[in-house]
Structures are given as C-alpha cells and as structure tokens.
Design an enzyme around this catalytic site. Structure first.
Site, PDB file in Angstrom:
ATOM      1  CB  CYS A 339      31.578  34.361  39.427  1.00  0.00           C
ATOM      2  SG  CYS A 339      30.506  35.159  38.261  1.00  0.00           S
ATOM      3  NE  ARG A 368      30.717  41.686  31.499  1.00  0.00           N
ATOM      4  CZ  ARG A 368      30.390  42.274  32.649  1.00  0.00           C
ATOM      5  NH1 ARG A 368      29.712  43.408  32.636  1.00  0.00           N
ATOM      6  NH2 ARG A 368      30.729  41.741  33.803  1.00  0.00           N
ATOM      7  CD  GLN A 386      34.457  42.237  37.177  1.00  0.00           C
ATOM      8  OE1 GLN A 386      34.614  41.030  37.002  1.00  0.00           O
ATOM      9  NE2 GLN A 386      33.267  42.776  37.366  1.00  0.00           N
ATOM     10  CG  ASP A 388      35.491  39.358  40.445  1.00  0.00           C
ATOM     11  OD1 ASP A 388      34.735  39.598  41.400  1.00  0.00           O
ATOM     12  OD2 ASP A 388      35.095  38.950  39.349  1.00  0.00           O
ATOM     13  CG  HIS A 390      33.787  34.950  43.125  1.00  0.00           C
ATOM     14  ND1 HIS A 390      34.728  35.311  42.189  1.00  0.00           N
ATOM     15  CD2 HIS A 390      32.612  35.486  42.714  1.00  0.00           C
ATOM     16  CE1 HIS A 390      34.146  36.031  41.241  1.00  0.00           C
ATOM     17  NE2 HIS A 390      32.872  36.146  41.536  1.00  0.00           N
ATOM     18  CE  LYS A 473      23.636  45.339  41.532  1.00  0.00           C
ATOM     19  NZ  LYS A 473      24.414  45.648  40.330  1.00  0.00           N
ATOM     20  CG  HIS A 521      29.443  37.096  43.154  1.00  0.00           C
ATOM     21  ND1 HIS A 521      29.770  36.539  41.942  1.00  0.00           N
ATOM     22  CD2 HIS A 521      28.461  36.302  43.670  1.00  0.00           C
ATOM     23  CE1 HIS A 521      29.028  35.461  41.730  1.00  0.00           C
ATOM     24  NE2 HIS A 521      28.228  35.300  42.771  1.00  0.00           N
TER      25      HIS A 521
END
Length: 669
Positions: A339, A368, A386, A388, A390, A473, A521
């Site tokens: 993000c 991570r 991901q 992902d 946004h 979320k 997100h």
C-alpha cells in the site's frame, strides 16, 4: 442485592456472593450435577467464579450440550495430562498448557525424550487420574505468595513467568488436583469425570514463549471429548487432513518445494504449481478488467522512511526483516506491504475528483520474518504474493466501492467451490494502543462497513481487536471440505493513511478545493501462497478441470496406436488443453492407475476400436468410464466444463476415488 438473569428471561435474586454452581444448585440438584462452567455477560467463567454481590448479570449455565463447555473441559484435561507426565517421569518442568482449535497441548522440559511409544502409558495414567475423580480447586494468592509457591515446587518456568510475564499482577491463581498444582487462570470443570474420551495425538518441539533464543521444550498435542463417538469422528477427520496435507501433496504432485539453502518460508513454485498460479492470476485479472482496475508494478524494497510514515515499520517491526543499511545513512526494507508504494503512485501528480475512484492493482510480493516455529508450508511463509489492490475514492463513493469489493471476493470464492464462509468484521479494540487515527473516524468507518453488509444481506460478526492498525476490515473466513476455517480474502477501509498525519493525500473537488480521499485495501485471495495451500487441501490435490496443471492424459492400449494417439494429442493442444500422452510399453491398467494417482481429471484411452471410429474412450477421474466419444464431442464436453469453471469435488480420501459433488460458480497464564 444481585439479580441473575437466566437465558429464558427468568430472574433470581441473591443477597450474598454466589457462584454459577450455587445458582445451578438453587435451581435444582440435577442442573447442579450437570453444570460444568458458566457464561457471565458473554464471557466463559469457571463454575466457582464469584458473581458480583450487587447489580445485574446475565448468566448461562454451561453443560455438556454447550460448545463453550468443551474448551473448559479440554483445559482441565491438559492439567490431567501434565499430572500424568509428572507421575511417570522425574524432573518435569511445566511450561504452558492452553486449549487450541480441536484440542490442547502442554509444553514440558524433561530429560526423557517423549515419543509415540510413551503415549499409551501416559493415557493409562490419565485414566487412573480421571477415575480418582479428585476435584479441581482454585487457590488465590498474592504475588509474593505465588512466587513462593512455585519456588517450593521447583518450577523454574513458572518462576520466570511470574517475575517477567506477570510482573504487573498483584495476585494470581493456581488450580490444584490431588498432588498436582499449577499456576493457571482457569477456568476448569468441577471434576474430571466429565471427560468422556481423550487421545494424545503427537509430540513436537516448541520454544519457551515461542522465542527461538529460549530453550526448546517438548510439546504434547492431545484432544478430548465428552463421548467416544465424537472422538472417533475427530480422529477420522485428522486422518483425512493428513491425507490432504498440502506439504505432502505439493511434493507428490510436484507443485512446489522449499529448500533450506534458499531459506525457510520461501516458496519455489514448480512448473505445475506455476500453471495453477498463473490460472488463478488470470482469473482474478478478468475481474480486474471488469471493474476497471489499473495495473501497476512496484519494487520489492523501499526506504525505511516510507514505512515509518505509513506506520508499518513501528507496528510490524517485530515481524519484518532487518533493515538493509547502505552508504550515506540510507536504510532500505524488504517490502512488508504494497500500500505505501501504491500511495506514492497516487501522489506522483495532482488528482481531480474526475479520476476517482482511482483503482490500482498489483500482484505484489511482500516479505515478513515469521518465526521459524510458525512457518507451515505455503500457509505461513516469509515471502508471499498478494492479489493486492488499493482504491482511492471520495466519501460518497466508499460504500459502493466497498460493496463491489465484497462482490468480487464472493465471486472468486464461489467460482472455486468455496461457498461455505462467514464474514468477520474486524473492529478496533478501544483498550489497545496499536491503532492510529481519531476515534470519530474509526466509528464512521466501522458504521460504513456494517451498513454495506446489511444492505447486501450479509450476516457479519464484529470482533474487536481484529482491525488493521489503520482501519476496520471485512475478512472472509472460509470453511474447507473438512470444516476447517481459513482466513482468506479481505477488504479494508482506511481513513488514516491518506490523512495529514500520514501521507497527506488530496484531490481537487468540484468546488476547486482540495479534499481528502478515502482508501480501500482489497485482496480476494489474501496471498497466492496461502490460497494455493488451502486449495490443495480443499481439493486433496484433485483440482477442477479448469485449474488442473494437466487436464487430459492420452493412454494407448499398445504402441501400434501411438500415431493415432499423437494426432489426438495435437488436436487437444490446438483446442487449448494441457495434455500429455503415456506411450510407455505398459499394460493399460498400469497407465490408468498412474494417471489416477497423479489426479489427472480426464483420461482418453485409445485402442483398435477407437482408432477405427476416430474416437476416444473417455475415463473420468471421479466417475470412471464414460464410454466412447468422437473427438469433437469429447473436446466440446471439456470446453464446456472449463468455460463454466465447474467444480466437481472428491470428498473422500486424496486418491481421486470416492463420491463427488458439483458446484459452479483460552489458555493458562
């Protein structure tokens, strides 16, 4: 005066301190005998917990019929297992023994190396303890007295925990059963006779308090139920889970590997696994085009300053790889989140309200540093990609955009036969300091999520403390075919990262004045690695036709039919199918067995009659022989199944054999 309100609405009044057990006894001796614990205003407590002396409380008395009582009983069974281990072996040091999903464990430090050969003896000793039926007694002690108790017991881990982990506790509790006493906050059942059936499942290594710098302990995993039938059903489920283990199937089917020289938690996708991965990304890509997302690509690293502004660095510092130090005092970080990078793309030039909603998408890889003891095949890794996206939008667009994200996630899951799920709304815990932003902003964001779910007819449960640090979320918690829960897709609402205190994002509105956008997100899969691991286990490696790395295998009865079989193979390839031929000089039964074990969806068998009729004999992995079909007919059948993304799932075993269904789109201290 205390007013106790029972589930049926009836009330009882007491002018003195009482416990759930005493309330049960006041109602009747039968209920008192059956009561194992209580639930006060939604919180599970022990049968011996003192209720307030004044005011009003809602009390539910828990018996074997209540799911909550099972966890209480299992925690008591953990103590019984620990007591049995201490009876059988010398010098046992106790660590922790919490309940977990499906059972419980207890960590020990002892010289004897526990193994499966020890399980029968431990279970036999547990049986003796249960038969003795000594009660569980709660003992309250001051901090100083508690420390002296564990010192007298010679329990070094308990001493360390009181001195460090419980350093702010003025008092604490122990539970005693016969000669066994353990530092524990409970709750426990009154007596062990309620334990109907139990089983020690496995032994593994575990670090004290999960820290690899600490001493390694021995962890005994076990489970318990109120009756033998439930235990047997659970053990059957465990065996089925073992057969579906994605780590085993991933190796057998050559989908992925993990090499210690590359690093723990870093996935190497094999060609077959990569085919499935690419099909999944293409599938989501279709939805991205439909909803007008703009593709972007961002680096795998960024300056630490970027993540300090976003808040990811301080809030995720303990689970990130260490910063990379460069010349001139520059520090870089392996990207923990996509993000902040997408935000900088938004911020790369001035934006107008005419551009909103501005939707950016990326299959972005992030990193991570998970603890080694928490890594688990593809479902818990250190590097993952991901799906992902946004979305930057106006306040007025928030609910519509959030609804579209929910719909996309629902469509993705249903297309894969993952239709059994619940939506969990992750809200802020008001008592936690890990969240950023103003309270009023959080309240508005949480209310918006509730409205969207309500308007869509989604029954969602809200859980405090499950929010991202920057906003609430909606998580999709999916049940696989064995009833296990996996948190997969997520949609998150964010008023904080665009704020002046963070990235100070703006757009020029209709009034020609600057305004603050809202961020959403969104990741339907969550991560490709975790999603792939779940799919392997859900399908037992037997992917539906549209996802299978190899869709069709051509099998010849003898080598004299190879030329015709190769012609069929070329026709299937031209039609867009992933196909191979087994032209080995083996008997047809052996070829069929090999294809079945490799979980190939369809086999086209070719012999003399098939060659003469320019046809193939079609064998379905699930339903067996389907008879002879002309090649165009067989191709059309497969095309239709792929186009509709039909999910025909095997529910028994992992060998491709069995019935099928069709779907289209509390621990101690």
């Amino acid at each position: 005066m205390l007013e106790v309100i029972l589930p049926d609405g009836s009330k009882k009044e007491f002018d003195h301190a009482v416990t759930p057990m005493e309330v049960a006894a006041d109602i009747g001796p039968g209920l008192a005998k059956a009561t194992l614990a209580g639930e006060i205003d939604g919180q599970v407590v022990g049968f011996d917990t003192k209720l307030p002396e004044e005011g009003s409380v809602n009390l539910r008395l828990l018996t074997k019929k209540d799911e909550e009582a099972l966890g209480v009983m299992r925690h008591s069974c953990a103590h019984i297992m620990a007591r049995a281990v201490m009876r059988l072996f010398d010098g046992v040091q106790l660590a922790f023994g919490p309940t977990i999903e499906g059972g419980f464990y207890y960590d020990f430090d002892l010289e004897h190396k526990l193994s499966e050969e020890d399980f029968p003896a431990i279970e036999a000793e547990m049986k003796k303890i249960i038969k003795e039926d000594e009660p569980f007694e709660r003992i309250e002690r001051s901090r100083e007295e508690s420390l002296q108790v564990v010192k007298d017991l010679g329990q070094q881990y308990k001493i360390e925990h009181i001195e460090t982990g419980l350093k702010d506790h003025a008092s604490m509790s122990f539970y005693q059963q016969g000669e066994f006493i353990d530092l524990c906050r409970g709750p426990h059942i009154p007596r062990p006779k309620a334990i109907g059936a139990y089983k020690i499942l496995s032994v593994a290594g575990a670090y004290w308090k999960g820290d690899s710098n600490n001493r390694q302990l021995q962890r005994l995993y076990a489970t318990a139920f109120f009756n033998k039938e439930d235990l047997e059903a659970h053990l059957t489920k465990i065996e089925e889970a073992k057969r579906r283990d994605h780590r085993v199937l991933g190796k057998q089917l050559d989908l992925f590997s993990i090499n210690p020289l590359v690093g723990q938690g870093l996935i190497l996708w094999s060609p077959k696994g990569t085919i499935v991965r690419n099909l999944l990304t293409e599938f989501v890509g279709e939805q991205l085009k439909k909803f007008e997302y703009l593709p972007v690509v961002t680096p795998n690293i960024g300056k630490v300053d970027l993540y300090k502004i976003s808040g990811h660095y301080p809030y995720y510092k303990d689970s990130q790889f260490a910063p990379i130090h460069q010349a001139e005092d520059e520090e870089y970080l392996l990207k923990p989140m996509n993000c902040p990078h997408h935000i900088m793309i938004y911020k790369s030039r001035p934006r107008s309200y005419r551009e909103l909603p501005y939707r950016l998408s990326e299959f972005g890889t992030v990193y991570r540093y998970e603890q080694s003891g928490e890594l688990n095949g593809m479902t818990r890794v250190r590097g993952f990609t991901q799906d992902d996206a946004h979305i930057f939008c106006t306040d007025e667009q928030v609910e519509d955009e959030f609804r579209k994200c929910i719909q996309m996630t629902q469509y993705v899951l249903s297309s894969l036969g993952l239709t059994d799920y619940r939506v969990r709304l992750g809200f802020r815990d008001p008592d936690s300091g890990k969240y950023v932003g103003k309270e009023a902003v959080w309240d508005a964001a949480e209310a918006a999520l509730v409205r969207v779910c309500k308007n869509m007819g989604i029954t969602a449960t809200a859980e405090a403390g499950e929010a991202a640090f920057y906003g609430p979320k909606a998580d999709f918690v999916v049940n696989d075919c064995l009833g296990r829960e996996w948190q997969l897709g997520t949609v998150q609402l964010d008023y904080n990262l665009p704020s002046a205190e963070r990235f100070d994002l703006e757009y020029i509105g209709k009034d020609n004045q600057p305004h603050r956008p809202v961020m959403i997100h969104r990741a339907p899969f969550g991560s490709l690695e975790r999603f792939m691991g779940v799919l392997i286990e859900h399908f037992a490696g037997a992917f539906p036709l549209w996802l299978a790395p190899e869709q069709v295998r051509i099998l010849t009865v003898s080598q004299k039919f190879d030329e015709y079989a190769q012609k069929v193979e070329k026709e299937l390839l031209a039609a867009g199918f992933r196909v191979s031929g087994d032209y080995r000089p083996e008997k047809i039964g052996a070829k069929i067995r090999a294809a079945q074990l490799e979980l190939i969806p369809y086999m086209f068998i070719i012999g003399g009659r098939e060659m003469e009729e320019e046809a193939v004999s079609v064998r379905d992995r699930i339903d067996g022989d389907l008879g002879s079909m002309k090649i165009p007919e067989a191709i059309e059948k497969l095309k239709e199944e792929v186009a509709n993304r039909v999910v025909r799932q095997v529910f028994k075993g992992s060998s491709g054999l069995g019935t099928s269904g069709t779907a289209t789109i509390s621990e101690g201290y």
